[in-house]
Design an enzyme around this catalytic site. Structure first.
Site, mmCIF file in Angstrom:
data_model
loop_
_atom_site.group_PDB
_atom_site.id
_atom_site.type_symbol
_atom_site.label_atom_id
_atom_site.label_comp_id
_atom_site.label_asym_id
_atom_site.label_seq_id
_atom_site.Cartn_x
_atom_site.Cartn_y
_atom_site.Cartn_z
ATOM 1 N N LYS A 195 38.993 13.291 -3.117
ATOM 2 C CA LYS A 195 38.878 14.436 -2.206
ATOM 3 C C LYS A 195 40.222 14.712 -1.558
ATOM 4 O O LYS A 195 41.046 13.819 -1.426
ATOM 5 C CB LYS A 195 37.860 14.113 -1.110
ATOM 6 C CG LYS A 195 36.417 14.167 -1.573
ATOM 7 C CD LYS A 195 35.491 14.089 -0.361
ATOM 8 C CE LYS A 195 34.038 13.979 -0.761
ATOM 9 N NZ LYS A 195 33.158 13.746 0.409
ATOM 10 N N HIS A 253 27.244 12.390 13.037
ATOM 11 C CA HIS A 253 27.640 11.016 12.687
ATOM 12 C C HIS A 253 27.474 10.086 13.894
ATOM 13 O O HIS A 253 26.969 8.974 13.777
ATOM 14 C CB HIS A 253 29.129 10.956 12.281
ATOM 15 C CG HIS A 253 29.479 11.651 11.008
ATOM 16 N ND1 HIS A 253 30.511 12.562 10.916
ATOM 17 C CD2 HIS A 253 28.962 11.564 9.763
ATOM 18 C CE1 HIS A 253 30.626 12.989 9.671
ATOM 19 N NE2 HIS A 253 29.680 12.402 8.940
ATOM 20 N N SER A 311 30.800 17.767 8.154
ATOM 21 C CA SER A 311 32.237 17.859 8.429
ATOM 22 C C SER A 311 32.804 19.140 7.818
ATOM 23 O O SER A 311 33.679 19.788 8.397
ATOM 24 C CB SER A 311 32.975 16.645 7.852
ATOM 25 O OG SER A 311 32.508 15.466 8.442
HETATM 26 O O1 PNS Z 1 30.617 10.745 4.026
HETATM 27 P P1 PNS Z 1 30.363 10.673 2.548
HETATM 28 O O2 PNS Z 1 31.488 11.343 1.794
HETATM 29 O O3 PNS Z 1 29.013 11.229 2.180
HETATM 30 O O4 PNS Z 1 30.371 9.104 2.155
HETATM 31 C C1 PNS Z 1 30.180 8.691 0.824
HETATM 32 C C2 PNS Z 1 30.457 7.181 0.662
HETATM 33 C C3 PNS Z 1 31.798 6.809 1.243
HETATM 34 C C4 PNS Z 1 29.379 6.406 1.360
HETATM 35 C C5 PNS Z 1 30.403 6.869 -0.859
HETATM 36 O O5 PNS Z 1 31.208 7.784 -1.541
HETATM 37 C C6 PNS Z 1 30.877 5.457 -1.207
HETATM 38 O O6 PNS Z 1 30.228 4.486 -0.866
HETATM 39 N N1 PNS Z 1 32.037 5.356 -1.902
HETATM 40 C C7 PNS Z 1 32.648 4.105 -2.268
HETATM 41 C C8 PNS Z 1 32.571 3.885 -3.780
HETATM 42 C C9 PNS Z 1 31.229 3.291 -4.155
HETATM 43 O O7 PNS Z 1 30.867 2.219 -3.724
HETATM 44 N N2 PNS Z 1 30.461 4.026 -5.005
HETATM 45 C C10 PNS Z 1 29.147 3.564 -5.409
HETATM 46 C C11 PNS Z 1 28.048 3.976 -4.437
HETATM 47 S S1 PNS Z 1 27.925 5.773 -4.334
#
Ligand code: PNS
Length: 159
Positions: A42, A18, A129
């Site tokens: 989660k 990251h 992670s």
């Molecule tokens: O580190 P990660 O878990 O791969 O991150 C995922 C993240 C946070 C980028 C994604 O889950 C996200 O953007 N969540 C917010 C909800 C959202 O906007 N969803 C639509 C796009 S996936």
């Protein structure tokens, strides 16, 4: 125009993979906001406050990096912050399908926001992670795959 990018994620916890993406992003954009998702689906190991604090410490030498957290849709947060870009790291082909879906829906919801992908440094392409938590649970040395502050925090969690 100031270029502001949001680098979103769960960061449970932040790894050197990251950090590589964040620091390379910071060398391209005027400002990078690292945004930790409050993800109720989660079961995280670290609370949002802990994850933000670990990220603050790990990025303290990067002057144009801020750390924050967000709820809800990423695209709404990006607009609220008046950012123009989203940064995501890509490790392997397996990341691609999800990332393409996410970038596509984000483009539909916010056509003015661009998503930029960066290939993760080869040293960290296997890293996640989840893998870090898995090996740290059995007291493996993680000092060369996570920032020092995270290695210490993991030791405390598993003591
Ligand atoms: O580190 P990660 O878990 O791969 O991150 C995922 C993240 C946070 C980028 C994604 O889950 C996200 O953007 N969540 C917010 C909800 C959202 O906007 N969803 C639509 C796009 S996936």
């Amino acid at each position: 125009m100031t270029s502001i990018a949001v680098c979103p994620g769960s960061f449970d916890p932040v790894t050197l993979g990251h950090l590589d993406i964040i620091s390379r992003g910071a060398s391209v954009f005027d400002k990078v906001i690292v945004a930790v998702l409050h993800n109720r689906n989660k079961q995280p190991m670290f609370t949002v406050e802990e994850r933000v604090s670990l990220l603050c410490e790990a990025t303290k030498d990067l002057e144009n990096v801020e750390v924050d957290s967000f709820n809800g849709l990423l695209i709404d947060y990006v607009k609220e912050k008046k950012a123009n870009a989203i940064i995501r790291g890509l490790r392997a082909v397996s990341d691609f399908e999800y990332e393409m879906q996410a970038a596509s829906i984000n483009k539909k919801l916010g056509p003015e926001i661009e998503t930029f992908f960066m290939m993760t440094n080869n040293h960290y392409s296997y890293l996640s992670s989840s893998i870090v938590k898995e090996v740290a649970k059995y007291n493996a040395d993680v000092s060369d795959i996570v920032p020092n502050v995270v290695a210490e925090a993991l030791k405390k969690k598993f003591k």
